[in-house]
Write a protein that holds these residues in place. Structure first.
Motif, PDB file in Angstrom:
ATOM      1  N   PHE A  10       0.636  -1.338  -0.043  1.00  0.00           N
ATOM      2  CA  PHE A  10       0.050  -0.103   0.041  1.00  0.00           C
ATOM      3  C   PHE A  10       0.815   1.259  -0.066  1.00  0.00           C
ATOM      4  CE2 PHE A  10      -2.481  -3.415   1.895  1.00  0.00           C
ATOM      5  CZ  PHE A  10      -3.698  -3.393   1.104  1.00  0.00           C
ATOM      6  N   VAL A  11       0.566   2.297  -0.707  1.00  0.00           N
ATOM      7  CA  VAL A  11       1.271   3.218  -0.840  1.00  0.00           C
ATOM      8  C   VAL A  11       0.444   4.603  -0.663  1.00  0.00           C
ATOM      9  CG1 VAL A  11       2.932   4.923  -2.444  1.00  0.00           C
ATOM     10  CG2 VAL A  11       2.790   2.183  -2.746  1.00  0.00           C
ATOM     11  N   ASP A  12       0.828   5.674   0.144  1.00  0.00           N
ATOM     12  CA  ASP A  12       0.005   6.806   0.252  1.00  0.00           C
ATOM     13  C   ASP A  12       0.536   7.649  -0.639  1.00  0.00           C
ATOM     14  OD1 ASP A  12      -0.991   9.132   1.142  1.00  0.00           O
ATOM     15  OD2 ASP A  12      -0.752   8.489   3.126  1.00  0.00           O
ATOM     16  N   MET A  13       0.013   8.079  -1.931  1.00  0.00           N
ATOM     17  CA  MET A  13       0.429   8.823  -3.017  1.00  0.00           C
ATOM     18  C   MET A  13       0.326  10.396  -2.350  1.00  0.00           C
ATOM     19  SD  MET A  13       1.207   6.998  -5.350  1.00  0.00           S
ATOM     20  CE  MET A  13       1.153   8.078  -7.161  1.00  0.00           C
ATOM     21  N   ALA A  14      -0.654  10.785  -1.520  1.00  0.00           N
ATOM     22  CA  ALA A  14      -0.781  12.176  -1.264  1.00  0.00           C
ATOM     23  C   ALA A  14       0.531  12.202  -0.330  1.00  0.00           C
ATOM     24  CB  ALA A  14      -1.999  12.168  -0.147  1.00  0.00           C
ATOM     25  N   GLU A  15       0.778  11.284   0.456  1.00  0.00           N
ATOM     26  CA  GLU A  15       2.033  11.431   1.287  1.00  0.00           C
ATOM     27  C   GLU A  15       3.470  11.594   0.319  1.00  0.00           C
ATOM     28  OE1 GLU A  15       4.723   9.052   4.527  1.00  0.00           O
ATOM     29  OE2 GLU A  15       2.689   9.027   4.592  1.00  0.00           O
ATOM     30  N   LEU A  16       3.312  10.943  -0.621  1.00  0.00           N
ATOM     31  CA  LEU A  16       4.585  11.063  -1.358  1.00  0.00           C
ATOM     32  C   LEU A  16       4.982  12.287  -2.101  1.00  0.00           C
ATOM     33  CD1 LEU A  16       4.617   7.266  -3.163  1.00  0.00           C
ATOM     34  CD2 LEU A  16       6.189   8.046  -1.495  1.00  0.00           C
ATOM     35  N   ILE A  17       3.707  12.993  -2.599  1.00  0.00           N
ATOM     36  CA  ILE A  17       3.805  14.016  -3.280  1.00  0.00           C
ATOM     37  C   ILE A  17       4.288  15.196  -2.348  1.00  0.00           C
ATOM     38  CG2 ILE A  17       2.283  13.455  -5.257  1.00  0.00           C
ATOM     39  CD1 ILE A  17       0.173  15.212  -4.063  1.00  0.00           C
ATOM     40  N   GLN A  18       4.051  15.038  -1.284  1.00  0.00           N
ATOM     41  CA  GLN A  18       4.517  16.229  -0.139  1.00  0.00           C
ATOM     42  C   GLN A  18       6.050  16.252  -0.006  1.00  0.00           C
ATOM     43  OE1 GLN A  18       2.263  18.511   0.756  1.00  0.00           O
ATOM     44  NE2 GLN A  18       0.725  17.494  -0.544  1.00  0.00           N
ATOM     45  N   GLN A  19       6.431  15.060  -0.072  1.00  0.00           N
ATOM     46  CA  GLN A  19       8.037  15.018   0.020  1.00  0.00           C
ATOM     47  C   GLN A  19       8.742  16.165  -0.833  1.00  0.00           C
ATOM     48  OE1 GLN A  19       9.479  10.972  -0.518  1.00  0.00           O
ATOM     49  NE2 GLN A  19       7.888  10.035   0.492  1.00  0.00           N
ATOM     50  N   SER A  20       9.784  16.479  -0.333  1.00  0.00           N
ATOM     51  CA  SER A  20      10.642  17.328  -1.195  1.00  0.00           C
ATOM     52  C   SER A  20      11.470  16.657  -2.192  1.00  0.00           C
ATOM     53  CB  SER A  20      11.694  18.260  -0.184  1.00  0.00           C
ATOM     54  OG  SER A  20      12.442  17.312   0.397  1.00  0.00           O
ATOM     55  N   GLY A  21      11.791  17.411  -3.182  1.00  0.00           N
ATOM     56  CA  GLY A  21      12.843  16.898  -4.356  1.00  0.00           C
ATOM     57  C   GLY A  21      12.037  16.267  -5.440  1.00  0.00           C
ATOM     58  N   SER A  22      12.506  16.227  -6.452  1.00  0.00           N
ATOM     59  CA  SER A  22      11.969  15.447  -7.700  1.00  0.00           C
ATOM     60  C   SER A  22      12.729  13.985  -7.940  1.00  0.00           C
ATOM     61  CB  SER A  22      11.829  16.466  -8.798  1.00  0.00           C
ATOM     62  OG  SER A  22      13.450  16.738  -9.127  1.00  0.00           O
ATOM     63  N   GLY A  23      12.215  13.349  -8.797  1.00  0.00           N
ATOM     64  CA  GLY A  23      12.740  12.377  -9.353  1.00  0.00           C
ATOM     65  C   GLY A  23      12.028  11.143  -8.484  1.00  0.00           C
ATOM     66  N   PRO A  24      12.634  10.053  -8.415  1.00  0.00           N
ATOM     67  CA  PRO A  24      12.306   8.616  -7.706  1.00  0.00           C
ATOM     68  C   PRO A  24      11.867   8.926  -6.160  1.00  0.00           C
ATOM     69  CG  PRO A  24      14.290   8.089  -8.915  1.00  0.00           C
ATOM     70  CD  PRO A  24      13.890   9.719  -8.682  1.00  0.00           C
ATOM     71  N   GLN A  25      10.628   8.799  -5.768  1.00  0.00           N
ATOM     72  CA  GLN A  25      10.032   9.003  -4.631  1.00  0.00           C
ATOM     73  C   GLN A  25       9.798   7.643  -4.057  1.00  0.00           C
ATOM     74  OE1 GLN A  25       9.576  12.396  -3.255  1.00  0.00           O
ATOM     75  NE2 GLN A  25      10.532  12.602  -5.389  1.00  0.00           N
ATOM     76  N   TRP A  26       9.511   6.628  -4.665  1.00  0.00           N
ATOM     77  CA  TRP A  26       9.369   5.231  -4.054  1.00  0.00           C
ATOM     78  C   TRP A  26       9.486   4.368  -5.060  1.00  0.00           C
ATOM     79  CZ3 TRP A  26       5.432   1.498  -5.298  1.00  0.00           C
ATOM     80  CH2 TRP A  26       5.469   0.792  -4.431  1.00  0.00           C
ATOM     81  N   LEU A  35       7.907  -1.211  -9.831  1.00  0.00           N
ATOM     82  CA  LEU A  35       7.249  -0.395  -9.854  1.00  0.00           C
ATOM     83  C   LEU A  35       8.038   1.046  -9.242  1.00  0.00           C
ATOM     84  CD1 LEU A  35       4.204  -1.560  -7.612  1.00  0.00           C
ATOM     85  CD2 LEU A  35       4.362  -1.145 -10.091  1.00  0.00           C
ATOM     86  N   THR A  36       7.971   2.118 -10.033  1.00  0.00           N
ATOM     87  CA  THR A  36       8.656   3.373  -9.363  1.00  0.00           C
ATOM     88  C   THR A  36       7.544   4.430  -9.489  1.00  0.00           C
ATOM     89  OG1 THR A  36      10.723   2.550 -10.122  1.00  0.00           O
ATOM     90  CG2 THR A  36      10.578   4.732  -9.754  1.00  0.00           C
ATOM     91  N   VAL A  37       7.519   5.277  -8.345  1.00  0.00           N
ATOM     92  CA  VAL A  37       6.888   6.564  -8.343  1.00  0.00           C
ATOM     93  C   VAL A  37       7.631   7.853  -8.635  1.00  0.00           C
ATOM     94  CG1 VAL A  37       5.204   7.988  -6.935  1.00  0.00           C
ATOM     95  CG2 VAL A  37       4.894   5.597  -6.856  1.00  0.00           C
ATOM     96  N   LEU A  38       7.562   8.297  -9.558  1.00  0.00           N
ATOM     97  CA  LEU A  38       8.340   9.801  -9.910  1.00  0.00           C
ATOM     98  C   LEU A  38       7.697  10.942  -9.720  1.00  0.00           C
ATOM     99  CD1 LEU A  38       9.759   8.037 -13.335  1.00  0.00           C
ATOM    100  CD2 LEU A  38      11.125   8.308 -11.140  1.00  0.00           C
ATOM    101  N   LYS A  39       8.352  11.780  -9.378  1.00  0.00           N
ATOM    102  CA  LYS A  39       7.938  13.403  -9.114  1.00  0.00           C
ATOM    103  C   LYS A  39       8.692  14.260  -9.827  1.00  0.00           C
ATOM    104  CE  LYS A  39       7.310  16.611  -5.381  1.00  0.00           C
ATOM    105  NZ  LYS A  39       7.517  16.497  -3.996  1.00  0.00           N
ATOM    106  N   ALA A  42       7.248  21.215 -12.775  1.00  0.00           N
ATOM    107  CA  ALA A  42       7.314  21.850 -14.244  1.00  0.00           C
ATOM    108  C   ALA A  42       8.564  22.260 -14.972  1.00  0.00           C
ATOM    109  CB  ALA A  42       6.216  23.252 -14.191  1.00  0.00           C
ATOM    110  N   GLY A  43       8.761  21.883 -16.149  1.00  0.00           N
ATOM    111  CA  GLY A  43       9.854  22.264 -16.863  1.00  0.00           C
ATOM    112  C   GLY A  43      10.843  21.238 -16.723  1.00  0.00           C
ATOM    113  N   GLN A  44      10.853  20.192 -15.782  1.00  0.00           N
ATOM    114  CA  GLN A  44      11.896  19.289 -15.593  1.00  0.00           C
ATOM    115  C   GLN A  44      11.661  18.036 -16.742  1.00  0.00           C
ATOM    116  OE1 GLN A  44      11.474  18.118 -11.509  1.00  0.00           O
ATOM    117  NE2 GLN A  44      13.700  18.826 -11.331  1.00  0.00           N
ATOM    118  N   GLN A  45      12.564  17.420 -17.051  1.00  0.00           N
ATOM    119  CA  GLN A  45      12.472  16.288 -17.982  1.00  0.00           C
ATOM    120  C   GLN A  45      13.359  15.135 -17.701  1.00  0.00           C
ATOM    121  OE1 GLN A  45      12.892  18.274 -21.659  1.00  0.00           O
ATOM    122  NE2 GLN A  45      15.029  18.037 -21.806  1.00  0.00           N
ATOM    123  N   VAL A  46      13.125  14.116 -18.475  1.00  0.00           N
ATOM    124  CA  VAL A  46      13.867  12.862 -18.252  1.00  0.00           C
ATOM    125  C   VAL A  46      14.554  12.957 -19.576  1.00  0.00           C
ATOM    126  CG1 VAL A  46      13.894  10.419 -18.385  1.00  0.00           C
ATOM    127  CG2 VAL A  46      12.275  11.692 -16.857  1.00  0.00           C
TER     128      VAL A  46
END
Length: 70
Positions: A10-26, A35-39, A42-46
């Motif tokens: 189980f993953v709390d997506m609301a909690e993940l998006i509150q974390q600082s920083g971009s890129g892999p969060q979980w 599975l990888t959750v990325l954040k 705006a303007g960032q890209q892979v």
């Protein structure tokens, strides 16, 4: 409601998006699935790349983006 299997994750997506920083969060790996959750802000890209090892599924939760597939 059915009881989830003991291997359920189980993953709390609301909690993940509150974390600082971009890129892999979980991330989570099993024998059948990675599975990888990325954040991204705006303007960032892979950087353009090719993934020949696994199938990839992208799901946008908030915002907009562009994906180029050959």
């Amino acid at each position: 409601m059915a009881t989830p299997p003991s291997s359920a994750v189980f993953v709390d997506m609301a909690e993940l998006i509150q974390q600082s920083g971009s890129g892999p969060q979980w991330s989570h790996e099993s024998a059948d699935l990675d599975l990888t959750v990325l954040k991204w802000y705006a303007g960032q890209q892979v950087p353009m790349h090719v993934n020949d090892e696994v199938d990839v599924v992208l799901i946008g939760v908030v915002g907009a983006g562009r994906v180029m597939v050959e």
